[in-house]
Scaffold this motif. Structure first.
Motif, PDB file in Angstrom:
ATOM      1  N   ILE A  81       0.845  -1.189   0.000  1.00 15.44           N
ATOM      2  CA  ILE A  81       0.000   0.000   0.000  1.00 15.44           C
ATOM      3  C   ILE A  81       0.882   1.241   0.000  1.00 15.44           C
ATOM      4  CG2 ILE A  81      -1.898   1.174   1.154  1.00 15.44           C
ATOM      5  CD1 ILE A  81      -2.524  -1.641   0.151  1.00 15.44           C
ATOM      6  N   GLU A  82       0.638   2.120  -0.946  1.00 17.07           N
ATOM      7  CA  GLU A  82       1.442   3.333  -1.031  1.00 17.07           C
ATOM      8  C   GLU A  82       1.206   4.222   0.191  1.00 17.07           C
ATOM      9  OE1 GLU A  82       3.691   4.101  -3.208  1.00 17.07           O
ATOM     10  OE2 GLU A  82       3.392   2.284  -4.385  1.00 17.07           O
ATOM     11  N   PRO A  83       2.260   4.903   0.656  1.00 18.06           N
ATOM     12  CA  PRO A  83       2.102   5.785   1.825  1.00 18.06           C
ATOM     13  C   PRO A  83       1.027   6.842   1.639  1.00 18.06           C
ATOM     14  CG  PRO A  83       4.421   5.425   1.339  1.00 18.06           C
ATOM     15  CD  PRO A  83       3.667   4.822   0.205  1.00 18.06           C
ATOM     16  N   MET A  84       0.863   7.353   0.416  1.00 14.65           N
ATOM     17  CA  MET A  84      -0.140   8.393   0.192  1.00 14.65           C
ATOM     18  C   MET A  84      -1.556   7.837   0.359  1.00 14.65           C
ATOM     19  SD  MET A  84       0.165   8.844  -3.961  1.00 14.65           S
ATOM     20  CE  MET A  84      -0.996  10.192  -3.925  1.00 14.65           C
ATOM     21  N   VAL A  85      -1.744   6.535   0.034  1.00 10.99           N
ATOM     22  CA  VAL A  85      -3.045   5.909   0.230  1.00 10.99           C
ATOM     23  C   VAL A  85      -3.326   5.755   1.718  1.00 10.99           C
ATOM     24  CG1 VAL A  85      -4.417   3.826  -0.158  1.00 10.99           C
ATOM     25  CG2 VAL A  85      -2.947   4.711  -1.982  1.00 10.99           C
ATOM     26  N   THR A  91      -6.593  10.377   7.019  1.00  2.51           N
ATOM     27  CA  THR A  91      -7.149  11.734   6.996  1.00  2.51           C
ATOM     28  C   THR A  91      -8.672  11.704   6.989  1.00  2.51           C
ATOM     29  OG1 THR A  91      -5.205  12.571   5.827  1.00  2.51           O
ATOM     30  CG2 THR A  91      -7.215  13.896   5.711  1.00  2.51           C
ATOM     31  N   VAL A  92      -9.248  10.844   6.140  1.00  3.00           N
ATOM     32  CA  VAL A  92     -10.713  10.757   6.072  1.00  3.00           C
ATOM     33  C   VAL A  92     -11.273  10.215   7.382  1.00  3.00           C
ATOM     34  CG1 VAL A  92     -12.664   9.717   4.854  1.00  3.00           C
ATOM     35  CG2 VAL A  92     -10.661  10.477   3.571  1.00  3.00           C
ATOM     36  N   ARG A  93     -10.585   9.228   7.954  1.00  7.17           N
ATOM     37  CA  ARG A  93     -11.062   8.653   9.214  1.00  7.17           C
ATOM     38  C   ARG A  93     -11.071   9.701  10.328  1.00  7.17           C
ATOM     39  NH1 ARG A  93     -13.945   4.355  11.450  1.00  7.17           N
ATOM     40  NH2 ARG A  93     -13.170   3.925  13.547  1.00  7.17           N
ATOM     41  N   ARG A  94     -10.027  10.525  10.389  1.00 12.07           N
ATOM     42  CA  ARG A  94      -9.975  11.559  11.431  1.00 12.07           C
ATOM     43  C   ARG A  94     -11.059  12.607  11.206  1.00 12.07           C
ATOM     44  NH1 ARG A  94      -4.055  11.020  10.377  1.00 12.07           N
ATOM     45  NH2 ARG A  94      -3.212   9.738  12.084  1.00 12.07           N
ATOM     46  N   LEU A 105     -13.360   4.022   1.884  1.00 14.05           N
ATOM     47  CA  LEU A 105     -12.819   3.616   0.585  1.00 14.05           C
ATOM     48  C   LEU A 105     -13.752   4.016  -0.548  1.00 14.05           C
ATOM     49  CD1 LEU A 105     -11.474   0.103   1.624  1.00 14.05           C
ATOM     50  CD2 LEU A 105     -10.097   2.099   1.005  1.00 14.05           C
ATOM     51  N   ALA A 106     -15.066   3.918  -0.320  1.00 13.03           N
ATOM     52  CA  ALA A 106     -16.009   4.339  -1.355  1.00 13.03           C
ATOM     53  C   ALA A 106     -15.902   5.841  -1.601  1.00 13.03           C
ATOM     54  CB  ALA A 106     -17.433   3.965  -0.952  1.00 13.03           C
ATOM     55  N   TRP A 107     -15.762   6.611  -0.529  1.00 11.69           N
ATOM     56  CA  TRP A 107     -15.631   8.065  -0.666  1.00 11.69           C
ATOM     57  C   TRP A 107     -14.340   8.426  -1.394  1.00 11.69           C
ATOM     58  CZ3 TRP A 107     -12.438  12.072   0.739  1.00 11.69           C
ATOM     59  CH2 TRP A 107     -12.980  13.357   0.739  1.00 11.69           C
ATOM     60  N   LEU A 108     -13.230   7.775  -1.015  1.00 12.13           N
ATOM     61  CA  LEU A 108     -11.956   8.043  -1.685  1.00 12.13           C
ATOM     62  C   LEU A 108     -12.008   7.631  -3.158  1.00 12.13           C
ATOM     63  CD1 LEU A 108      -9.376   6.927   1.033  1.00 12.13           C
ATOM     64  CD2 LEU A 108      -9.754   9.254   0.184  1.00 12.13           C
ATOM     65  N   PRO A 113     -10.038   9.109  -7.675  1.00 11.34           N
ATOM     66  CA  PRO A 113     -10.038   7.840  -8.421  1.00 11.34           C
ATOM     67  C   PRO A 113      -8.657   7.377  -8.855  1.00 11.34           C
ATOM     68  CG  PRO A 113     -10.874   9.654  -9.767  1.00 11.34           C
ATOM     69  CD  PRO A 113     -10.740  10.184  -8.383  1.00 11.34           C
ATOM     70  N   GLN A 114      -7.650   8.259  -8.794  1.00 13.56           N
ATOM     71  CA  GLN A 114      -6.307   7.867  -9.221  1.00 13.56           C
ATOM     72  C   GLN A 114      -5.600   6.987  -8.193  1.00 13.56           C
ATOM     73  OE1 GLN A 114      -7.142  10.758  -8.042  1.00 13.56           O
ATOM     74  NE2 GLN A 114      -5.592  11.514  -6.613  1.00 13.56           N
ATOM     75  N   LEU A 115      -6.127   6.908  -6.969  1.00  9.94           N
ATOM     76  CA  LEU A 115      -5.482   6.114  -5.932  1.00  9.94           C
ATOM     77  C   LEU A 115      -5.756   4.627  -6.131  1.00  9.94           C
ATOM     78  CD1 LEU A 115      -6.230   8.192  -2.699  1.00  9.94           C
ATOM     79  CD2 LEU A 115      -4.115   8.131  -4.018  1.00  9.94           C
ATOM     80  N   ALA A 116      -4.736   3.796  -5.878  1.00 16.43           N
ATOM     81  CA  ALA A 116      -4.902   2.338  -5.905  1.00 16.43           C
ATOM     82  C   ALA A 116      -5.340   1.907  -4.505  1.00 16.43           C
ATOM     83  CB  ALA A 116      -3.602   1.665  -6.296  1.00 16.43           C
TER      84      ALA A 116
END
Length: 405
Positions: A81-85, A91-94, A105-108, A113-116
């Motif tokens: 898993i990439e660090p940015m992911v 960030t979203v959880r906080r 994950l659905a929101w991200l 959409p570019q995130l794996a």
């Protein structure tokens, strides 16, 4: 490493223990002397020819350091898993501490959409690793009661309405949040902080919703005030207004909140996000409700909608709110009478109580086998025995009121 032994004279003798690297050095040394064949060397050291040649090759390439054990970890991690992911998940959880990994994950996936993105289980493990996961106690669930929702197959077919349980604000005053949702899209139509459950405060909220979203076909509520009463047909002044607007009022059975389960589930989320703890004033509490309503409708993924927000499914009703409240019209063959200001009407020389909710309203009476069945619009209020009108209005069993056809 070393070990101790005893000589015949009782003296301590230290023996050097040989490590695996020492064994490999000895093996390579024997091979390089050229005295024995590789087969004989392998027999003496208890290894295969393939293993022996491997260590000789490593020695020739890297010297003594090549005989050390090497890490067996893979050179590459295709599922890493990439660090940015990871940072995006955290960030979203906080920002939304009550969202689970699936919603995050659905929101991200919708916003970036570019995130794996990983699976939900991996997302949960990441949150747990950083101390952002909360264990949830397993609950015994009631089997779902699906019948009341069978006709909620399009927006505005059914609106669900209820009060979120009252609570004290920071100033000590009680707040009574009233909420309306669309039955199929889960769209939160209104969420207003009121000072009581009285009709005088609730009806303007419905009127504002009708102006903004149009009229629904049905409204489903519990049996509490101001939605219903113990009078004929369970009608209250509020539900009489709905019937005149052409809205069918459905009431769940007493003690069965699961029949309005989708709305109750929204209330649990509302409490988590806005009431724990409560705001200090009505204005501050309403500001929280407004923020929640925008996020719930436009941002928050909903699993039943394919992880899309409710705004992606909801459309306003084609039935607009009329400028004048229409009167009830009855089919030919029904006798029509007006209920007096006392809530009663005269019938065959007797005063029959209909109910205060219907004061000044027109009701229809249909004759059948010596009885007159009484209706307000399409609501069955009961019947009057023509031979004994002094018995008054004889009401149908309560269960007949739960769903008005």
């Amino acid at each position: 490493m070393s070990r101790f032994d005893r000589s015949p004279k009782g003296e301590s003798i230290m023996w050097k223990e040989r490590t695996r690297v020492d064994e490999r050095v000895q093996l390579v040394s024997e091979y390089l002397k050229g005295v024995q064949s590789m087969t004989a060397i392998c027999r003496g050291f208890g290894v295969s020819r393939k293993t022996a040649y491997k260590w000789v090759s490593r020695y020739q390439a890297d010297g003594p350091g090549g005989l050390e054990d090497r890490s067996r970890a893979p050179l590459s991690h295709p599922s890493r898993i990439e660090p940015m992911v990871v940072e995006a998940l955290l960030t979203v959880r906080r920002a939304h501490p009550h969202w689970g990994p699936r919603k995050i994950l659905a929101w991200l996936g919708r916003k970036q959409p570019q995130l794996a993105l990983p699976s939900a289980s991996t997302g949960s493990a990441i949150l747990a690793k950083y101390g952002l996961a909360r264990s949830r106690q397993a609950r015994r669930r009631t089997p779902p009661f699906t019948d009341p929702f069978a006709d909620a197959d399009a927006p505005n077919r059914i609106w669900c309405a209820d009060f979120k349980g009252d609570f004290k604000k920071g100033d000590g005053k009680r707040c009574y949040p009233v909420t309306f949702t669309d039955g199929i899209s889960r769209y939160l139509l209104k969420c207003r902080a009121l000072r009581s459950t009285k009709r005088i405060g609730v009806q303007p909220v419905f009127e504002a919703a009708f102006h903004e979203f149009g009229l629904p076909d049905r409204i489903r509520t519990d049996n509490g005030t101001p939605f219903a009463s113990r009078g004929a047909g369970g009608l209250s002044q509020l539900s009489v207004w709905w019937v005149k607007l052409g809205i069918c009022h459905e009431r769940i059975e007493p003690g069965r909140p699961d029949q309005n389960g989708r709305h109750e589930r929204m209330h649990r989320t509302l409490k988590q996000e806005t009431i724990s703890p409560a705001a200090p004033t009505f204005r501050a509490q309403q500001a929280r409700f407004d923020r929640f309503q925008r996020e719930y409708n436009e941002e928050r993924p909903h699993e039943a909608l394919g992880n899309a927000p409710p705004s992606s499914s909801y459309v306003v009703s084609p039935r607009s709110y009329p400028s004048r409240l229409p009167e009830i019209h009855y089919r030919d063959g029904l006798k029509v009478r007006k209920v007096a200001a006392s809530g009663r009407m005269r019938w065959n020389g007797a005063m029959v109580t209909i109910g205060h909710a219907l004061e000044g309203e027109w009701i229809g009476l249909e004759e059948a086998d010596g009885l007159h069945h009484v209706y307000f619009g399409n609501v069955n209020l009961g019947f009057i025995d023509d031979q004994r009108p002094s018995l008054g209005l004889i009401r149908p069993p309560t269960k007949c009121w739960a769903r008005v056809k």
